[in-house]
Design a protein around this motif. Sequence first.
Motif, short mmCIF file in Angstrom:
data_model
loop_
_atom_site.label_atom_id
_atom_site.label_comp_id
_atom_site.label_asym_id
_atom_site.label_seq_id
_atom_site.Cartn_x
_atom_site.Cartn_y
_atom_site.Cartn_z
N THR A 43 0.70 -1.16 -0.02
CA THR A 43 0.17 -0.18 -0.06
C THR A 43 0.82 1.37 0.05
O THR A 43 0.35 2.55 -0.09
CB THR A 43 -1.07 0.11 1.38
OG1 THR A 43 -0.10 -0.17 2.45
CG2 THR A 43 -1.87 -0.81 1.18
N HIS A 44 2.04 1.40 0.36
CA HIS A 44 3.12 2.33 0.31
C HIS A 44 3.81 2.49 -0.91
O HIS A 44 4.98 3.20 -0.95
CB HIS A 44 3.78 2.14 1.53
CG HIS A 44 3.08 2.17 2.87
ND1 HIS A 44 2.32 3.14 3.18
CD2 HIS A 44 3.04 1.13 4.07
CE1 HIS A 44 1.77 2.66 4.32
NE2 HIS A 44 2.23 1.55 4.56
N LEU A 45 3.28 2.00 -1.79
CA LEU A 45 4.32 2.47 -3.12
C LEU A 45 4.30 3.86 -3.58
O LEU A 45 3.28 4.44 -3.48
CB LEU A 45 3.68 1.59 -4.44
CG LEU A 45 4.05 0.07 -4.55
CD1 LEU A 45 3.59 -0.56 -5.69
CD2 LEU A 45 5.59 0.04 -4.35
N PHE A 46 5.38 4.11 -4.04
CA PHE A 46 5.74 5.74 -4.47
C PHE A 46 5.42 5.58 -5.94
O PHE A 46 5.34 4.64 -6.77
CB PHE A 46 7.24 6.08 -4.05
CG PHE A 46 7.35 7.56 -4.35
CD1 PHE A 46 6.44 8.33 -3.29
CD2 PHE A 46 8.21 8.03 -5.27
CE1 PHE A 46 6.87 9.89 -3.77
CE2 PHE A 46 8.35 9.35 -5.63
CZ PHE A 46 7.72 10.22 -4.65
N HIS A 47 5.22 6.88 -6.60
CA HIS A 47 5.25 7.04 -7.82
C HIS A 47 6.49 6.46 -8.46
O HIS A 47 7.47 6.37 -7.88
CB HIS A 47 5.19 8.50 -8.45
CG HIS A 47 4.33 9.44 -7.75
ND1 HIS A 47 2.73 9.21 -7.78
CD2 HIS A 47 4.42 10.53 -7.03
CE1 HIS A 47 2.17 10.02 -7.50
NE2 HIS A 47 2.96 10.91 -6.82
N ILE A 49 9.28 6.16 -10.97
CA ILE A 49 9.86 7.17 -11.82
C ILE A 49 10.46 6.55 -12.87
O ILE A 49 11.25 5.60 -12.88
CB ILE A 49 10.90 7.90 -10.88
CG1 ILE A 49 10.40 8.51 -9.64
CG2 ILE A 49 11.91 8.90 -11.72
CD1 ILE A 49 11.36 9.03 -8.52
N ARG A 77 5.02 14.62 -16.19
CA ARG A 77 6.22 15.01 -16.04
C ARG A 77 7.37 13.85 -16.42
O ARG A 77 8.54 14.13 -16.57
CB ARG A 77 6.48 15.55 -14.68
CG ARG A 77 6.72 14.51 -13.60
CD ARG A 77 6.94 15.11 -12.26
NE ARG A 77 5.73 15.60 -11.76
CZ ARG A 77 5.13 15.18 -10.77
NH1 ARG A 77 5.40 13.85 -10.22
NH2 ARG A 77 3.80 15.46 -10.59
N LEU B 187 15.25 6.79 -3.62
CA LEU B 187 14.00 6.25 -3.16
C LEU B 187 14.06 4.79 -3.18
O LEU B 187 13.53 3.99 -2.22
CB LEU B 187 12.85 6.55 -4.22
CG LEU B 187 12.38 7.99 -4.34
CD1 LEU B 187 10.96 8.07 -5.31
CD2 LEU B 187 11.96 8.14 -2.69
N HIS B 324 9.40 9.81 0.77
CA HIS B 324 8.35 9.46 0.03
C HIS B 324 7.37 8.54 0.69
O HIS B 324 6.13 8.53 0.30
CB HIS B 324 8.87 8.39 -1.15
CG HIS B 324 9.39 7.18 -0.51
ND1 HIS B 324 10.56 7.17 0.43
CD2 HIS B 324 9.07 6.05 -0.98
CE1 HIS B 324 10.69 6.12 0.71
NE2 HIS B 324 9.92 5.09 -0.03
N SER B 329 -0.54 7.49 1.05
CA SER B 329 0.28 7.66 -0.27
C SER B 329 -0.33 8.22 -1.20
O SER B 329 -0.06 8.46 -2.32
CB SER B 329 0.55 6.40 -0.83
OG SER B 329 -0.70 5.60 -0.76
N LEU B 331 -0.07 11.32 -1.49
CA LEU B 331 0.70 12.45 -1.66
C LEU B 331 0.48 13.12 -3.25
O LEU B 331 0.41 12.43 -4.09
CB LEU B 331 2.25 11.91 -1.83
CG LEU B 331 3.17 13.09 -1.30
CD1 LEU B 331 2.90 13.56 0.07
CD2 LEU B 331 4.77 12.43 -1.60
N SER B 336 5.04 15.64 -4.20
CA SER B 336 6.16 14.78 -4.64
C SER B 336 7.10 15.22 -5.63
O SER B 336 8.30 15.16 -5.47
CB SER B 336 5.72 13.39 -5.07
OG SER B 336 5.19 13.64 -6.20
N LEU B 339 10.04 17.87 -4.29
CA LEU B 339 11.15 17.23 -3.78
C LEU B 339 12.41 17.04 -4.51
O LEU B 339 13.49 17.11 -4.18
CB LEU B 339 10.88 15.76 -3.22
CG LEU B 339 9.54 15.45 -2.42
CD1 LEU B 339 9.32 13.97 -2.21
CD2 LEU B 339 9.90 16.11 -1.08
#
Lengths: 210, 625
Positions: A43-47, A49, A77, B187, B324, B329, B331, B336, B339
């Motif tokens: 559940t804590h995945l970041f975007h 990149i 982006r 990250l 992060h 999440s 965010l 984000s 950052l």
Amino acid sequence: CTGMSRVYVMADKSTLLKVILLGDGGVGKSSLMNRYVSNKFDTHLFHTIGVEFLNKELEVDGRRVTLQIWDTAGQERFRSLRTPFYRGSDCCLLTFSVDDSQSFLNLNLWRKEFVYYADVKEPESFPFVILGNKIDVSGRQVAKEEAQRWCCENGGHPYFETSAKDATNIVEAFEEVARRVIASDDKQEPLLSTHTVELRRKSRSDPSCC
Amino acid sequence: MKINVLHTGVVFFCESAVVLADSINVFFLYDCSKVQEECDLTRAGICYFYPEDTPLEHQELLCGQLAGVSRCVSELSCSPVHLLRLRKSKYAVRMRDTFLWVLSCVSEVPDISVCEFLDHLIGLFCFYNGPVQQSYQLHSQGELALHWARYISHLQGGSTELHHIFSCLETIRSTRIDPLLLLKSALILQACQRCPLVLAGCLLYQGRVLSTQMCPELTRKVMVNETETYSQEDRLQAHGVCWSGATPPSNTVTTPVFLTSSEVNTLRCHPVDNSCRFHCSSQPPDQPKKTPLLSRTLSDIANTDLDPAELEHALCPPAHYQTHSSPHSSLSDEESFSLCPSTASTPLHLTVTSQSEGSPSESHDHILPNGTLLYKAIESSMFEGGSPVRSEGERNTAEVVAVSAISNGLESGQDSPPQHDGEGEGTKEMEVRGGVKEEMREGGRSGDCRSPSGGTLDCLLLYQHRVGSLVLAVLVEPHFNTDASAKEDVYFSCLASLNGLEAHLRTTSSQPPPAQGPYIYTHYDCVQNTLTTNVSEHSSSSQDSFVKATALLHSDFSLKDTLQEAIVRNASCAVYATRTKAQETYFLQQGTSARNSGIPNVQDTAFSLPGKARQRLLKHGVNLL
């Protein structure tokens, strides 16, 4: 020739198929990949990149293939980071979230972006698979029928409703991807590699899956 | 040849560039306890000698002489010897318990570089093998000789001349890669830390640092293993390795490593957001927790020689710098993204942030009422000389004792005329630097070299995960190896990202480097121990001059505390240098008409260099204003 991308043959003779997950940020592309490959949900995945990928071996209709699943960043982006990796894809999974109608409306844009950057010669016959993710979430905004209609009108692509969280329909969707690629491979013109010719012959006897 | 040092610091220098990598003449480890009686052979005390093909008689001659001289001088001066300087070569010396390490270079190499080289070498050995004495009890000399040889060849090879001069980390050239990829690597490291057994890590690409959470010293040590495996395996394009689940991945490896207890404490104090930890990872009850300091007993503190500053730091852990993994999440994109620029500006952002937030470098040094000086392990300055991170208090205690001595037979075949080099007149000069402060310092700080007697080093594991040329190296708790679920968590949490990052870097690194401007510069960050430069791999005469001048100036900076700006030049070029406590910057303008009469003159083009440097280097993010 797009078929050439598939001629990477690993040492164990299983074919490497490159499939790519595209869709808006936050629809669950990374979660889909992780659920399918390592059967985990975070559940804590970041975007994401740029791009990421995992390999998964599977057997479809008696054929051993390795799916190389490329997960991409959905945010605008990150476009310049992700687009160079579209090239050589054997299948594109257009993903949206059923609780976000905008992500569904954007499927057209994603398809266009993919066709442009992957330099697909015949977009009409390219294997796309559409995934409506997050069916576990309440407050659904995109009806199943609506999504199926879009798939029908845009080239008859298969549609799967999935939940990476509950592991619903994930395996089925990716196996369908593998079948699609193999099937579309059959329609390609004969390739130079003898190995690939052998694959063609073998897969012709398989029952069609679509 | 330096002939003059003006108040403004204009110095003239000769052309012959010295390559430090080739200038290591001798290295040896000598155990004085093995040679006590008259009848004891000197060779019994030689644990390792480089070059290994040196005739034994020569080895004995040098070891015997240097051991004697070092002992004599240190007893006379009541302080350990640090550097013996002879006419054409110099010997960095370290004495711990009964052991004596000596490293020799030609005299053109800056003192500070020789000393750092030796300290690093000893530090490497202890990091991978544990205390020296214990290692030699457990393993044969032949086995350990392989290790020494490996570390020496690592230190000599690979990096550029400039990196040797500053003994700094080789980082990826951040101008060549998308800043977002630096964020991505940061990250990945943070994702690993979600496993409670993971302390800190770094990411290396083609043997260079991409991102690190460790202090520069630890990062450098970790890199040895990596560089080794990289050179062996770079032919294997193993990206995207399959792991079907049951079988352990073959592209990971764990190695036991040894850190001082203060280093380990510092690592365990790292702030990590616990809210998004992996749930399945178990922690044995006796294991210090990641938010450990409240649960630590008094006896724990007594065992680990924490200094007051460290304790204070520990009880008030720095603010979380993790960006992060908020439990929510959701965010927003803007949040984000905001950052990115700061993180992106430097590959080592996290290290800086954690240091500057939690423990500004000034606060590391504490002089207790009895005059004892204590250090924190995180500090990057090496033992001797020159690192501007040092506090004034320490400088005041520094003593430089010059002792003339006759060095019979130490240097064979030397018949060149005496050299005058700025501070040392005379042909046979021996300089003993350091002093009481050295021993004090070892009490509190990492002390790679103390601990030969054992007991003060803690064992951790170095876990490495390789994807092509990209290596993730993390320090983990010792029981990580037996915790299958923790291993799996760490492996899967970063596998896809590593695959992707490697793919990105592979496409990026094939791009040609940007063209060098009409100037050459080098910017050394003393805190992060990194270098930014536009010196290219291809040698040219002006570049060689620049490197040579940089070595001279760096050496001068390390010796003269109050020197802030200097210009050195020869007939063809002039190099401007300026430094603060945190950085050193070197600049050479190319293609200017030479109006250097040799006599100080306002018309002299050299005096326009500071202005040019300020102007040109701004676009490289170097602010000299």
